[in-house]
Motif scaffolding. Structure first.
Motif, PDB file in Angstrom:
ATOM      1  N   UNK A 250       0.829  -1.195   0.000  1.00 53.48           N
ATOM      2  CA  UNK A 250       0.000   0.000   0.000  1.00 53.48           C
ATOM      3  C   UNK A 250       0.871   1.256   0.000  1.00 53.48           C
ATOM      4  N   UNK A 251       0.433   2.266  -0.709  1.00 54.48           N
ATOM      5  CA  UNK A 251       1.121   3.561  -0.680  1.00 54.48           C
ATOM      6  C   UNK A 251       0.462   4.404   0.402  1.00 54.48           C
ATOM      7  N   UNK A 252       1.071   4.392   1.568  1.00 57.59           N
ATOM      8  CA  UNK A 252       0.459   4.971   2.755  1.00 57.59           C
ATOM      9  C   UNK A 252       0.161   6.447   2.573  1.00 57.59           C
ATOM     10  N   UNK A 253       1.119   7.207   2.037  1.00 60.70           N
ATOM     11  CA  UNK A 253       0.911   8.650   1.870  1.00 60.70           C
ATOM     12  C   UNK A 253      -0.246   8.938   0.908  1.00 60.70           C
ATOM     13  N   UNK A 254      -0.336   8.135  -0.156  1.00 56.67           N
ATOM     14  CA  UNK A 254      -1.416   8.332  -1.128  1.00 56.67           C
ATOM     15  C   UNK A 254      -2.767   8.010  -0.498  1.00 56.67           C
ATOM     16  N   UNK A 255      -2.805   6.928   0.283  1.00 53.79           N
ATOM     17  CA  UNK A 255      -4.061   6.556   0.951  1.00 53.79           C
ATOM     18  C   UNK A 255      -4.522   7.670   1.872  1.00 53.79           C
ATOM     19  N   UNK A 256      -3.605   8.139   2.713  1.00 48.16           N
ATOM     20  CA  UNK A 256      -3.970   9.182   3.673  1.00 48.16           C
ATOM     21  C   UNK A 256      -4.423  10.450   2.964  1.00 48.16           C
ATOM     22  N   UNK A 257      -3.690  10.855   1.934  1.00 48.52           N
ATOM     23  CA  UNK A 257      -4.020  12.097   1.242  1.00 48.52           C
ATOM     24  C   UNK A 257      -5.364  11.984   0.536  1.00 48.52           C
ATOM     25  N   UNK A 258      -5.589  10.875  -0.154  1.00 53.90           N
ATOM     26  CA  UNK A 258      -6.837  10.710  -0.900  1.00 53.90           C
ATOM     27  C   UNK A 258      -8.046  10.652   0.022  1.00 53.90           C
ATOM     28  N   UNK A 259      -7.949   9.824   1.066  1.00 53.34           N
ATOM     29  CA  UNK A 259      -9.069   9.703   1.998  1.00 53.34           C
ATOM     30  C   UNK A 259      -9.325  11.013   2.724  1.00 53.34           C
ATOM     31  N   UNK A 260      -8.252  11.684   3.141  1.00 55.49           N
ATOM     32  CA  UNK A 260      -8.421  12.969   3.819  1.00 55.49           C
ATOM     33  C   UNK A 260      -9.047  14.002   2.890  1.00 55.49           C
ATOM     34  N   UNK A 261      -8.686  13.968   1.605  1.00 55.55           N
ATOM     35  CA  UNK A 261      -9.275  14.888   0.650  1.00 55.55           C
ATOM     36  C   UNK A 261     -10.777  14.673   0.528  1.00 55.55           C
ATOM     37  N   UNK A 262     -11.197  13.414   0.434  1.00 58.07           N
ATOM     38  CA  UNK A 262     -12.628  13.140   0.379  1.00 58.07           C
ATOM     39  C   UNK A 262     -13.347  13.624   1.613  1.00 58.07           C
ATOM     40  N   UNK A 263     -12.725  13.435   2.771  1.00 57.92           N
ATOM     41  CA  UNK A 263     -13.324  13.890   4.028  1.00 57.92           C
ATOM     42  C   UNK A 263     -13.428  15.405   4.076  1.00 57.92           C
ATOM     43  N   UNK A 264     -12.402  16.091   3.611  1.00 59.41           N
ATOM     44  CA  UNK A 264     -12.420  17.559   3.606  1.00 59.41           C
ATOM     45  C   UNK A 264     -13.494  18.092   2.666  1.00 59.41           C
ATOM     46  N   UNK A 265     -13.660  17.453   1.503  1.00 57.97           N
ATOM     47  CA  UNK A 265     -14.710  17.873   0.571  1.00 57.97           C
ATOM     48  C   UNK A 265     -16.083  17.747   1.228  1.00 57.97           C
ATOM     49  N   UNK A 266     -16.325  16.641   1.907  1.00 59.58           N
ATOM     50  CA  UNK A 266     -17.610  16.451   2.588  1.00 59.58           C
ATOM     51  C   UNK A 266     -17.814  17.494   3.673  1.00 59.58           C
ATOM     52  N   UNK A 267     -16.779  17.725   4.488  1.00 62.16           N
ATOM     53  CA  UNK A 267     -16.903  18.706   5.576  1.00 62.16           C
ATOM     54  C   UNK A 267     -17.135  20.114   5.037  1.00 62.16           C
ATOM     55  N   UNK A 268     -16.364  20.496   4.024  1.00 63.37           N
ATOM     56  CA  UNK A 268     -16.511  21.839   3.471  1.00 63.37           C
ATOM     57  C   UNK A 268     -17.871  22.064   2.851  1.00 63.37           C
ATOM     58  N   UNK A 269     -18.338  21.102   2.060  1.00 61.55           N
ATOM     59  CA  UNK A 269     -19.641  21.243   1.415  1.00 61.55           C
ATOM     60  C   UNK A 269     -20.766  21.264   2.440  1.00 61.55           C
ATOM     61  N   UNK A 270     -20.686  20.383   3.443  1.00 60.55           N
ATOM     62  CA  UNK A 270     -21.728  20.345   4.473  1.00 60.55           C
ATOM     63  C   UNK A 270     -21.749  21.635   5.281  1.00 60.55           C
ATOM     64  N   UNK A 271     -20.582  22.165   5.614  1.00 60.84           N
ATOM     65  CA  UNK A 271     -20.521  23.406   6.378  1.00 60.84           C
ATOM     66  C   UNK A 271     -21.036  24.581   5.569  1.00 60.84           C
ATOM     67  N   UNK A 272     -20.734  24.615   4.286  1.00 65.02           N
ATOM     68  CA  UNK A 272     -21.189  25.717   3.442  1.00 65.02           C
ATOM     69  C   UNK A 272     -22.701  25.804   3.386  1.00 65.02           C
ATOM     70  N   UNK A 273     -23.369  24.672   3.380  1.00 62.80           N
ATOM     71  CA  UNK A 273     -24.821  24.664   3.185  1.00 62.80           C
ATOM     72  C   UNK A 273     -25.596  24.639   4.502  1.00 62.80           C
ATOM     73  N   UNK A 274     -24.964  24.167   5.600  1.00 61.92           N
ATOM     74  CA  UNK A 274     -25.702  24.010   6.860  1.00 61.92           C
ATOM     75  C   UNK A 274     -25.011  24.621   8.064  1.00 61.92           C
TER      76      UNK A 274
END
Length: 353
Positions: A250-274
């Motif tokens: 597994x490419x640990x740095x890639x996993x962390x970055x990709x998963x964290x990016x998805x989480x940040x997108x969800x948090x940012x979008x949810x915060x913007x609307x609610x």
């Protein structure tokens, strides 16, 4: 690429934890179905109950397009509110599950780590000083603020001996969240032209829902959901430890970055609307681990369903207990989440997952 499908082994030095016991597939499927049914029931309750209770005949008439009475008009208004509560709750629940997996931190939560407040500060600053008015612009700015806040908290929590331990990251997040909340107030209070609108938004709620707002945020949420859910198998490998995950290919740095990016997108979008709603991402993944175990392929979908159910239930409670006024959903989730946070700190003693 090699991945590990089995649940992480239980530490032999301590008694087995209920969340670490492997669940049979049929039990996991059963709990997913139960959670989905609870969510569906809460959506129906959200449409039927509130400051004004609505008869089922009016509910069906409103669903058919009629809004010629106050009751049917109320149902028409509650439908987008219910859909937004489900989407935002699912986003925050899923984001919390991914964050806890990425950081191997049982206290990881978009609110506690300052990510939601970073998104809030970015939006408020853009509106107050740069004249931001586009709803889609809110979402992009919120995601940028969430990403910057996450990077800042992780950097601060990495300083000193031991690197980014759960305790250091959590303390850095709590301090950052408090500082950003103060900055938000400093930006908003002198601006009477925007203070009224942002006061309720800062608490966090879904009362201003509309189909237009849902349509604007839905593509961003869909992208975040896809990235996070596709990271589930890799997060199972990451749970075994960085060295072992790397040894399995597994490419640990890639996993962390990709998963964290998805989480940040969800948090940012949810915060913007609610607005910055807290504790959903903390409470939901812990509860789901007790039901479906720690396998992220099951945990993440379960967290999304349970997050939608929790936020929908909180919205219904906020509308019913203070009739004819509403208690914003952010207040209800804080009342639920704060005692749970204290319980987790005492029980886990801030150790890694």
């Amino acid at each position: 690429m090699t991945s590990v499908d089995a649940d992480p082994p239980v530490d032999a030095d301590r008694p087995p934890d209920a969340a670490l016991v492997r669940r049979p597939a049929r039990v996991r499927v059963l709990w997913l179905l139960v959670t989905a049914l609870v969510l569906a029931a809460l959506m129906v309750a959200s449409v039927a109950y509130g400051s004004r209770d609505v008869a089922w005949s009016d509910v069906w008439a409103a669903l058919g397009g009629a809004d010629d009475t106050l009751e049917r008009a109320a149902v028409t208004k509650r439908i987008p509110r219910t859909l937004l509560a489900v989407l935002v709750g699912a986003a925050l629940g899923l984001a919390g599950g991914v964050m806890q997996g990425v950081a191997r931190n049982p206290l990881a939560d978009p609110g506690i780590l300052g990510i939601n407040m970073g998104a809030s500060l970015a939006v408020v600053t853009a509106v107050a000083y740069f004249g931001l008015t586009s709803p889609t612009g809110y979402i992009w700015v919120a995601m940028a603020g969430a990403a910057a806040s996450a990077a800042f908290v992780y950097t601060v929590g990495s300083l000193g001996r031991g690197g980014p331990t759960p305790l250091k990251v959590t303390l850095a997040g709590a301090a950052t969240s408090a500082a950003f909340a103060s900055l938000v107030s400093a930006v908003v209070l002198p601006r009477n032209d925007i203070a009224g609108g942002f006061r309720l938004w800062q608490i966090g709620g879904v009362g201003g829902a509309s189909y237009e707002r849902i349509g604007q945020v839905l593509p961003f949420l869909a992208a975040g959901f896809a990235v996070c859910l596709l990271s589930a198998r890799a997060l199972n490998s990451l749970a075994l430890g960085d060295e072992l995950a790397a040894g399995l290919g597994e490419r640990v740095a890639v996993i962390r970055t990709t998963a964290a990016l998805g989480s940040v997108v969800l948090c940012g979008a949810a915060t913007a609307v609610a607005g910055p709603i807290g504790f959903v991402g903390l409470v939901v993944p812990h509860a789901c681990r007790l039901l479906v175990g720690v396998d992220h392929r099951w945990l993440l979908p379960s967290s999304a369903l349970a997050g939608g159910a929790l936020l929908t239930a909180s919205d219904v409670v906020g509308r019913v207990v203070a009739r004819p006024q509403d208690i914003e959903v952010g207040i209800v989730t804080a009342l639920i989440g704060a005692p749970f946070f204290i319980h987790i700190v005492r029980r886990q003693k801030v150790r890694e997952l």
